[in-house]
Design a protein around this motif. Structure first.
Motif, PDB file in Angstrom:
ATOM      1  N   MET A 102       0.848  -1.197   0.000  1.00  0.00           N
ATOM      2  CA  MET A 102       0.000   0.000   0.000  1.00  0.00           C
ATOM      3  C   MET A 102       0.883   1.247   0.000  1.00  0.00           C
ATOM      4  SD  MET A 102      -2.953  -1.436   0.038  1.00  0.00           S
ATOM      5  CE  MET A 102      -4.116  -0.121   0.423  1.00  0.00           C
ATOM      6  N   SER A 103       0.416   2.290  -0.639  1.00  0.00           N
ATOM      7  CA  SER A 103       1.184   3.531  -0.673  1.00  0.00           C
ATOM      8  C   SER A 103       0.217   4.713  -0.688  1.00  0.00           C
ATOM      9  CB  SER A 103       2.087   3.582  -1.914  1.00  0.00           C
ATOM     10  OG  SER A 103       1.310   3.574  -3.101  1.00  0.00           O
ATOM     11  N   THR A 104       0.735   5.875  -0.273  1.00  0.00           N
ATOM     12  CA  THR A 104      -0.076   7.095  -0.280  1.00  0.00           C
ATOM     13  C   THR A 104       0.345   7.960  -1.457  1.00  0.00           C
ATOM     14  OG1 THR A 104      -0.313   7.050   2.122  1.00  0.00           O
ATOM     15  CG2 THR A 104      -0.732   9.147   1.016  1.00  0.00           C
TER      16      THR A 104
ATOM     17  N   PRO B  41      -6.767   9.644 -11.191  1.00  0.00           N
ATOM     18  CA  PRO B  41      -5.709   8.909 -11.877  1.00  0.00           C
ATOM     19  C   PRO B  41      -5.303   7.643 -11.104  1.00  0.00           C
ATOM     20  CG  PRO B  41      -4.745  10.687 -10.640  1.00  0.00           C
ATOM     21  CD  PRO B  41      -6.238  10.762 -10.391  1.00  0.00           C
ATOM     22  N   HIS B  42      -5.922   7.418  -9.946  1.00  0.00           N
ATOM     23  CA  HIS B  42      -5.559   6.295  -9.084  1.00  0.00           C
ATOM     24  C   HIS B  42      -6.782   5.448  -8.751  1.00  0.00           C
ATOM     25  CE1 HIS B  42      -1.651   8.158  -8.420  1.00  0.00           C
ATOM     26  NE2 HIS B  42      -2.264   9.277  -8.046  1.00  0.00           N
ATOM     27  N   ALA B  43      -6.532   4.200  -8.447  1.00  0.00           N
ATOM     28  CA  ALA B  43      -7.544   3.321  -7.883  1.00  0.00           C
ATOM     29  C   ALA B  43      -7.154   3.059  -6.441  1.00  0.00           C
ATOM     30  CB  ALA B  43      -7.619   2.011  -8.667  1.00  0.00           C
ATOM     31  N   GLY B  44      -8.091   3.233  -5.522  1.00  0.00           N
ATOM     32  CA  GLY B  44      -7.767   3.024  -4.121  1.00  0.00           C
ATOM     33  C   GLY B  44      -8.786   3.663  -3.222  1.00  0.00           C
TER      34      GLY B  44
ATOM     35  N   THR C  30      -3.282   3.627  -2.057  1.00  0.00           N
ATOM     36  CA  THR C  30      -3.414   2.745  -3.217  1.00  0.00           C
ATOM     37  C   THR C  30      -2.576   1.495  -3.057  1.00  0.00           C
ATOM     38  OG1 THR C  30      -1.551   3.751  -4.396  1.00  0.00           O
ATOM     39  CG2 THR C  30      -3.714   4.770  -4.693  1.00  0.00           C
ATOM     40  N   ASP C  31      -2.964   0.489  -3.835  1.00  0.00           N
ATOM     41  CA  ASP C  31      -2.159  -0.719  -4.004  1.00  0.00           C
ATOM     42  C   ASP C  31      -1.317  -0.479  -5.246  1.00  0.00           C
ATOM     43  OD1 ASP C  31      -1.114  -3.206  -4.667  1.00  0.00           O
ATOM     44  OD2 ASP C  31      -2.859  -4.286  -3.890  1.00  0.00           O
ATOM     45  N   ALA C  32      -0.010  -0.512  -5.089  1.00  0.00           N
ATOM     46  CA  ALA C  32       0.891  -0.177  -6.198  1.00  0.00           C
ATOM     47  C   ALA C  32       0.633  -1.037  -7.420  1.00  0.00           C
ATOM     48  CB  ALA C  32       2.349  -0.311  -5.758  1.00  0.00           C
ATOM     49  N   ARG C  33       0.147  -2.280  -7.211  1.00  0.00           N
ATOM     50  CA  ARG C  33      -0.089  -3.172  -8.351  1.00  0.00           C
ATOM     51  C   ARG C  33      -1.281  -2.711  -9.182  1.00  0.00           C
ATOM     52  NH1 ARG C  33      -0.922  -8.554  -5.096  1.00  0.00           N
ATOM     53  NH2 ARG C  33      -2.167  -7.010  -3.951  1.00  0.00           N
TER      54      ARG C  33
END
Length: 454
Positions: free
Chosen positions: A1-3, A52-55, A79-82
């Motif tokens: 996970m990342s912010t 632009p992100h999914a999360g 977000t999940d980087a994958r």
């Protein structure tokens, strides 16, 4: 996970800031790539920003009503980087169909064009309210924006559904009576509207976009009211000052017997070919301006400053601007290559332009590249005016109200439909004789529309 931080992007208009109008998400919401996260208002348009992100939404870093500079962070995502496609990457899943009546969508990331999806968006089908009105969600939003009570609208759609044209027609009819009553002075003597920081926007609180006090107000006295200059008003004031003090304006005008124009409009309204198209004298005026501009090309030209001095750019095409009073302020969208359109296609283009402007959904591209403008001040009951030229153009035409007046015809005084056409021009580009010929040509077409038949 990342912010991930998402910064306010450049929406491709050469602007440096925008106002956060409405957040479509809240902390803790789950979003997919290209879900609309918020609406922003620039000096030119209302734009939906897709994610632009999914999360999961982490924090909203800007409040509704706050003006944010391009490049400043406005929201964070966990977000999940994958799964995170990142900015500039388009989702591989098939994009949903564009929302009917939807706003401009930022280009440069996310889906192209107007294809966006909304978080937990209701199905695009007619819904029946507690009072029995059948209307789609975009039509309900349009009614709210125009101040129309759907229960008073006569539906013409299938199964009694209220259509877009029903709402627009009702709003136009109601506007005739809006200014008959004079409102009472309030008990508060002065009201100061501060620059918005964290106050909710007028839209979020259920107010019309035209409400003058969208930001939260503090009361001190009722003799004056201060309204922040931003968005469309800021851009309009800058453009008008630039035009008024850089281009030497001259205005000429002519009173016209437009009775045959009114007869033509009546015939077109009754024609089966125009059953789905709203026809008004503005259509004939638009055709007249296009025709007259071809005969006097300099009115469709522009003054261009160069390193060596200046030059005049003569355009052999007409991107016809129509000044539109909208809930967001004055906009001037234009119809590209209007000279190539038939009467029916031009009527359709005017319908689309007017409806989109009233919904506050005019895109930046539709406001760029105009070559000559019409302002229809007659809809406000004005006989004539001295309009200011739109920057980048050399001429603007104002059409006054069309009303019955006594007119001398073949030596006899008869009631005729009379209007006044005024034209302002850049005296650096075109002289008085040229502009006079142009206005005379416009008048000739309004007096005898058969001139358009070649």
């Amino acid at each position: 996970m990342s912010t991930q931080n998402f910064t306010l992007p450049d929406v491709g208009e050469g602007l440096t800031e925008a106002e956060i109008v409405t957040w479509k998400v809240a902390p803790g919401d789950t979003v997919a790539i290209n879900d609309v996260i918020c609406e922003i208002e620039t000096a030119k348009s209302l734009v939906e920003l897709p994610s632009p992100h999914a999360g999961v939404v982490g924090e909203l870093l800007a409040a509704e009503g706050e003006t944010v500079e391009v490049g400043a962070p406005i929201i964070t995502f966990v977000t999940d980087a994958r799964d995170d496609a990142g900015p500039g990457v388009v989702a591989t899943a098939e994009a949903p169909a564009p929302e009917e009546g939807g706003g401009s969508v930022l280009v440069g990331y996310g889906t192209g064009g107007g294809a966006t999806s909304r978080r937990k968006r209701p199905a695009e089908r007619p819904v029946r309210s507690s009072v029995g009105v059948i209307a789609k969600p975009p039509i309900r939003k349009l009614a709210r924006d125009l101040g129309v009570d759907l229960t008073t609208v006569t539906p013409t759609g299938a199964d009694g559904e209220v259509t877009r044209d029903d709402v627009v027609t009702h709003a136009q009819q109601a506007s005739v009576f809006r200014n008959i009553e004079t409102p009472e002075w309030g008990a508060v003597r002065e009201e100061t509207v501060p620059a918005p920081q964290s106050a909710p926007s007028g839209l979020a609180r259920g107010l019309s976009p035209a409400a003058p006090a969208a930001p939260a107000a503090t009361v001190s006295d009722d003799r004056t009211e201060s309204i922040p200059v931003k968005g469309v008003r800021k851009a309009t004031s800058s453009a008008m000052v630039q035009s008024a003090y850089s281009a030497p304006h001259v205005t000429v005008w002519k009173e016209i017997d437009a009775s045959r124009t009114m007869e033509l409009v009546k015939r077109l309204k009754a024609s089966p070919d125009y059953t789905d198209i709203r026809v008004s004298p503005l259509l004939i005026m638009a055709r007249a301006v296009i025709w007259a501009a071809r005969r006097t090309p300099m009115v469709n030209a522009a003054w261009v400053e160069t390193e060596g001095g200046a030059e005049i750019s003569v355009r052999h095409y007409v991107n016809l601007g129509i000044a539109a009073a909208t809930p967001r302020g004055l906009l001037v969208p234009n119809i590209k290559d209007a000279q190539d359109l038939s009467m029916k296609d031009l009527a359709r283009a005017l319908n689309r332009l007017t409806l989109t402007a009233r919904e506050g959904k005019t895109s930046p591209a539709d406001q760029q590249g105009g070559t000559i403008t019409i302002t229809n001040i007659g809809v406000f009951g004005m006989d004539a005016g001295t309009p200011i030229i739109n920057p980048g153009e050399a001429g603007i035409v104002a059409m006054g109200t069309i009303s019955q007046k006594p007119w001398v015809v073949d030596g006899e005084v008869r009631p005729r439909w009379v209007t006044t056409v005024a034209g302002s021009f850049d005296h650096r580009v075109i002289d008085g004789d040229g502009m006079s010929r142009f206005i005379a040509d416009v008048a000739s077409v309004l007096e005898e529309p058969a001139l358009l038949v070649e």
